[in-house]
Each structure stands twice: as C-alpha cells, then as structure tokens.
Write a protein that holds these residues in place. Structure first.
Motif, mmCIF file in Angstrom:
data_model
loop_
_atom_site.group_PDB
_atom_site.id
_atom_site.type_symbol
_atom_site.label_atom_id
_atom_site.label_comp_id
_atom_site.label_asym_id
_atom_site.label_seq_id
_atom_site.Cartn_x
_atom_site.Cartn_y
_atom_site.Cartn_z
ATOM 1 N N HIS A 34 1.070 -1.526 -0.345
ATOM 2 C CA HIS A 34 -0.041 -0.124 0.079
ATOM 3 C C HIS A 34 0.228 1.652 0.221
ATOM 4 O O HIS A 34 0.621 2.471 -0.375
ATOM 5 C CB HIS A 34 -0.768 0.058 0.909
ATOM 6 C CG HIS A 34 -2.187 -0.727 1.085
ATOM 7 N ND1 HIS A 34 -3.107 -0.578 -0.132
ATOM 8 C CD2 HIS A 34 -2.168 -1.943 1.689
ATOM 9 C CE1 HIS A 34 -3.843 -1.948 -0.105
ATOM 10 N NE2 HIS A 34 -3.605 -2.525 0.859
ATOM 11 N N TRP A 79 -4.821 0.325 6.709
ATOM 12 C CA TRP A 79 -4.256 1.414 5.834
ATOM 13 C C TRP A 79 -4.702 2.772 5.480
ATOM 14 O O TRP A 79 -3.562 3.846 5.555
ATOM 15 C CB TRP A 79 -3.479 0.863 4.218
ATOM 16 C CG TRP A 79 -2.425 1.838 3.204
ATOM 17 C CD1 TRP A 79 -3.174 2.747 2.260
ATOM 18 C CD2 TRP A 79 -1.614 1.884 3.438
ATOM 19 N NE1 TRP A 79 -2.566 3.326 1.714
ATOM 20 C CE2 TRP A 79 -1.418 3.050 2.741
ATOM 21 C CE3 TRP A 79 -0.319 1.621 4.575
ATOM 22 C CZ2 TRP A 79 -0.167 4.047 2.971
ATOM 23 C CZ3 TRP A 79 1.289 2.863 4.775
ATOM 24 C CH2 TRP A 79 0.586 3.384 3.331
ATOM 25 N N GLU A 80 -5.703 2.613 5.361
ATOM 26 C CA GLU A 80 -6.489 4.282 5.456
ATOM 27 C C GLU A 80 -6.396 4.651 6.526
ATOM 28 O O GLU A 80 -6.261 6.125 6.117
ATOM 29 C CB GLU A 80 -7.917 3.391 4.831
ATOM 30 C CG GLU A 80 -8.302 3.160 3.040
ATOM 31 C CD GLU A 80 -9.520 2.470 2.707
ATOM 32 O OE1 GLU A 80 -10.560 2.250 3.389
ATOM 33 O OE2 GLU A 80 -9.263 1.690 1.351
ATOM 34 N N LYS A 105 -6.882 -3.513 3.901
ATOM 35 C CA LYS A 105 -6.520 -2.408 3.615
ATOM 36 C C LYS A 105 -7.106 -1.327 4.740
ATOM 37 O O LYS A 105 -6.958 -0.336 4.101
ATOM 38 C CB LYS A 105 -7.734 -3.015 2.148
ATOM 39 C CG LYS A 105 -7.647 -1.572 0.996
ATOM 40 C CD LYS A 105 -8.443 -2.103 0.015
ATOM 41 C CE LYS A 105 -9.079 -1.116 -0.838
ATOM 42 N NZ LYS A 105 -9.832 0.195 -0.640
#
Length: 198
Positions: free
Chosen positions: A24, A190-191, A187
C-alpha cells in the motif's frame, strides 16, 4: 511522518501484514532483518556475540548459527538478556538511520517482534498488534516453519502474552483468517494510517 510500531506473537502473521502494508506504500523498517545485518560476518556485532557465547555459535561458513544460538538463549532468560544487550542497541541505531532517510510524509512501519517485551510502545505514534490464537500460532510454526512443537511452545512462552500485546495496541489486526480476508482488513488499516498521517 507517521511512526507505526507493528508487533505480534511468533506465528501470528506479522510478516504477512507488514508486506501488505508495503504494497500500500508504507516504508518498512524490519527489526529482524536489521538484527541479522548487525551480526553478519565481519561485523562488530558478530564479534561481540562470539565473545559472549563462544565460537560454538558460529556455523561452518563463519556466520551465526541461529538455531544453535536460539537453543541456548530461549531456554535461559539470563542468556537471552545478554544477547539482547548486544543486538538491541545496534538495531536501534540502524533503525534510526533508515527512519531519517524516509520522506517527511511517509508512513514508516517499524516491524518489531519484541516491542511489547521491551516497553517500546511510547516510541511510536501508534502501535498495531497482529493477533492470532495460540492454536493458529502453533500450527503455523510447526507446519510452515518446521519447528518441533516443543520448540514452538518454548518460543511462544518466551514472549509477551496475548493480553499484554493487546493492552498496548492502538489497532489490533485479528489474523485467524484466510489471506484474502487479511488483505481486506489491512486495506482498512492502511486507510486509517493515511488519515492519521494527514
């Protein structure tokens, strides 16, 4: 720069999470990899380990015989403390160099297996703990890493408890799941990291 500490018990899947974070865009500083570098042949680190533990911990090629050293230190907390007193300062110095080289807006993930045990949580803006149940850890260590069950249990017992790790976590990634589900969870993490970095 957002400084993230990433940790988890042996066999919890911390390496899988760190690699997904790199995909990422995270900058990874891997304490285990650095720990191998600082005791590579010809380094002052290796010389100090040999001085403390004897030439028996050297492999035929002159490098460190990790399984041999592991069998000594994981059975004796005092010997483990001696090893840590040699390796940890070297790893810390190299980690700082790598962090200073990262961009100002980077999400820098420090993969630190013994973050909990060494009380390092305050060094980071936030801590991510990768968690898996003991049965999952044991299965991964025996099946994927080829450890004996006895050795795997000894390594697990030498680390902080699940409860101790979870107590310092800002984010827990539960990893008793298939890779695709882990990918989805990371994910989301990571956001959140990108949001916090801004």
């Amino acid at each position: 720069m957002l400084k993230v500490g990433l940790t988890g018990g042996i066999g919890a899947g911390k390496s899988a999470v760190s690699q997904l974070l790199v995909e990422h865009g995270a900058v990874l500083i891997d304490a285990d990899r650095i720990a191998r570098e600082v005791v590579a042949p010809g380094t002052p680190g290796l010389a100090a380990v040999v001085e403390a533990f004897g030439e028996d911990v050297l492999a035929a090629d002159g490098g460190l015989d990790r399984p041999k050293l592991g069998s000594i230190v994981f059975a004796d907390p005092e010997r483990l403390a001696v090893l840590n007193s040699i390796v940890h300062p070297l790893v810390g110095a190299r980690s700082r160099e790598l962090e200073e080289a990262a961009a100002d807006d980077a999400v820098v993930v420090h993969d630190v297996p013994l973050l909990t045990e060494n009380g390092l949580a305050p060094l980071y803006d936030l801590v991510i703990v990768v968690d898996a149940g003991p049965a999952t850890q044991l299965d991964r260590l025996v099946r994927l890493r080829g450890m004996t069950e006895e050795d795997a249990r000894a390594r697990m017992a030498a680390q902080a408890t699940r409860e101790q790790r979870r107590a310092i976590a800002d984010i827990v990634v539960d990893n008793d799941v298939p890779l695709e589900e882990l990918r989805r969870r990371v994910k989301g993490v990571w956001e959140e990291l990108v949001r916090r970095a801004e």
